[in-house]
Scaffold this active site. Structure first.
Site, PDB file in Angstrom:
ATOM      1  N   ASP A  11       0.870  -1.157   0.000  1.00  0.00           N
ATOM      2  CA  ASP A  11       0.000   0.000   0.000  1.00  0.00           C
ATOM      3  C   ASP A  11       0.925   1.231   0.000  1.00  0.00           C
ATOM      4  O   ASP A  11       2.121   1.111   0.301  1.00  0.00           O
ATOM      5  CB  ASP A  11      -0.868  -0.036   1.256  1.00  0.00           C
ATOM      6  CG  ASP A  11      -1.703   1.208   1.430  1.00  0.00           C
ATOM      7  OD1 ASP A  11      -2.387   1.598   0.474  1.00  0.00           O
ATOM      8  OD2 ASP A  11      -1.654   1.799   2.519  1.00  0.00           O
ATOM      9  N   ASP A  13      -0.081   5.167   0.996  1.00  0.00           N
ATOM     10  CA  ASP A  13      -0.307   6.109   2.094  1.00  0.00           C
ATOM     11  C   ASP A  13      -0.446   5.367   3.435  1.00  0.00           C
ATOM     12  O   ASP A  13      -1.313   4.512   3.586  1.00  0.00           O
ATOM     13  CB  ASP A  13      -1.565   6.929   1.817  1.00  0.00           C
ATOM     14  CG  ASP A  13      -1.434   7.720   0.526  1.00  0.00           C
ATOM     15  OD1 ASP A  13      -0.640   8.670   0.505  1.00  0.00           O
ATOM     16  OD2 ASP A  13      -2.105   7.370  -0.466  1.00  0.00           O
ATOM     17  N   THR A 106      -2.493   0.929  -4.446  1.00  0.00           N
ATOM     18  CA  THR A 106      -3.049   2.022  -3.658  1.00  0.00           C
ATOM     19  C   THR A 106      -4.508   2.302  -3.996  1.00  0.00           C
ATOM     20  O   THR A 106      -4.960   2.052  -5.116  1.00  0.00           O
ATOM     21  CB  THR A 106      -2.218   3.305  -3.878  1.00  0.00           C
ATOM     22  OG1 THR A 106      -2.816   4.387  -3.162  1.00  0.00           O
ATOM     23  CG2 THR A 106      -2.154   3.671  -5.354  1.00  0.00           C
ATOM     24  N   SER A 107      -5.230   2.852  -3.023  1.00  0.00           N
ATOM     25  CA  SER A 107      -6.620   3.272  -3.244  1.00  0.00           C
ATOM     26  C   SER A 107      -6.695   4.676  -3.839  1.00  0.00           C
ATOM     27  O   SER A 107      -7.784   5.137  -4.187  1.00  0.00           O
ATOM     28  CB  SER A 107      -7.397   3.232  -1.919  1.00  0.00           C
ATOM     29  OG  SER A 107      -7.478   1.906  -1.432  1.00  0.00           O
ATOM     30  N   LYS A 137     -10.453  -2.021  -2.023  1.00  0.00           N
ATOM     31  CA  LYS A 137     -10.226  -2.727  -0.773  1.00  0.00           C
ATOM     32  C   LYS A 137     -11.418  -2.486   0.157  1.00  0.00           C
ATOM     33  O   LYS A 137     -11.950  -1.371   0.169  1.00  0.00           O
ATOM     34  CB  LYS A 137      -8.943  -2.209  -0.105  1.00  0.00           C
ATOM     35  CG  LYS A 137      -7.704  -2.280  -0.993  1.00  0.00           C
ATOM     36  CD  LYS A 137      -6.537  -1.536  -0.347  1.00  0.00           C
ATOM     37  CE  LYS A 137      -5.346  -1.458  -1.276  1.00  0.00           C
ATOM     38  NZ  LYS A 137      -4.214  -0.689  -0.687  1.00  0.00           N
ATOM     39  N   ASP A 162      -1.282  -0.669   6.273  1.00  0.00           N
ATOM     40  CA  ASP A 162      -1.511  -0.020   7.562  1.00  0.00           C
ATOM     41  C   ASP A 162      -2.983   0.005   7.938  1.00  0.00           C
ATOM     42  O   ASP A 162      -3.315   0.321   9.085  1.00  0.00           O
ATOM     43  CB  ASP A 162      -0.999   1.424   7.523  1.00  0.00           C
ATOM     44  CG  ASP A 162      -1.837   2.284   6.591  1.00  0.00           C
ATOM     45  OD1 ASP A 162      -2.455   3.240   7.074  1.00  0.00           O
ATOM     46  OD2 ASP A 162      -1.893   1.982   5.384  1.00  0.00           O
TER      47      ASP A 162
END
Length: 216
Positions: A11, A13, A106-107, A137, A162
């Site tokens: 991931d 951030d 990543t989102s 996700k 995270d």
């Protein structure tokens, strides 16, 4: 504890970089622009989800596309002003890996992810972003796409996350998971291994793959 894998999926951030101050600053301004109260905004899970999903929880469907474009603009514009910083251990760990053994999943949108990564000097060969997926996700789709892009069996991948939603995504994809307690308490994270951040880990690259260990 040692974890062996063929590829590592990160991931961004909260895992490789910290953008919390920027996220809070930009989303607060965004909410004000769209007349969303602090109480309404506080009920929505923000971290680890796409902007489109967040906006859809708060706004009428016909407003969502423009609102998503607006938050992307705000966050990208915030990057040069110190909107992102590397988290401990990121540069050393990525620097020890061959470019074809890892990817960022990543989102964030590709435009935003690339801006944040470029700002801290990280240029992944493989990046899966919100633009590439139909289900974010905790659905397994993002990490399954990451494995496919690297040409690796999902079962031979390790996910670094995270956020609880991201960890659920990795597990649903059949991957081992490493949680970083950078944005959540360790007790809130369900993973095969939980550490403070990437500085707690070392990697050894061999002909057979990558071995991840916790530093003494």
């Amino acid at each position: 504890m040692k974890i062996r894998a063929q590829a590592l999926l990160f991931d961004n951030d909260g895992t490789l970089v910290s953008s919390l101050e920027s996220v809070n600053r930009c989303w607060t301004r965004w909410a004000q622009e769209y007349g969303i109260t602090a109480e309404e905004f506080g009920k929505v899970e923000l971290h680890g989800r796409t902007a489109a999903e967040v906006a859809a929880d708060l706004l009428p469907a016909d407003v969502v596309p423009g609102a998503v474009a607006r938050i992307e603009d705000l966050e990208v514009e915030d990057v040069p002003g110190g909107g992102v910083r590397l988290l401990p251990g990121t540069r050393d760990l990525l620097g020890a890996l061959p470019a074809d053994r890892w990817a960022v999943v990543t989102s964030a949108t590709r435009r935003l992810a690339e801006a944040r990564l470029a700002a801290v000097g990280i240029l992944p060969k493989t990046l899966i972003a919100a633009d590439d997926i139909t289900r974010g996700k905790p659905d397994p789709e993002p990490y399954l796409l990451g494995a496919r892009a690297l040409g690796v069996d999902p079962a031979a991948c390790v996910v670094f996350e995270d956020a609880p939603a991201g960890l659920r995504s990795g597990r649903a994809a059949g991957m081992a998971t490493v949680a970083l307690a950078t944005t959540h308490l360790a007790g809130e994270l369900d993973a095969d291994l939980v550490v403070e951040d990437l500085s707690a880990l070392s990697v050894l690259v061999t002909d057979g793959g990558v071995e991840i260990s916790v530093r003494d």
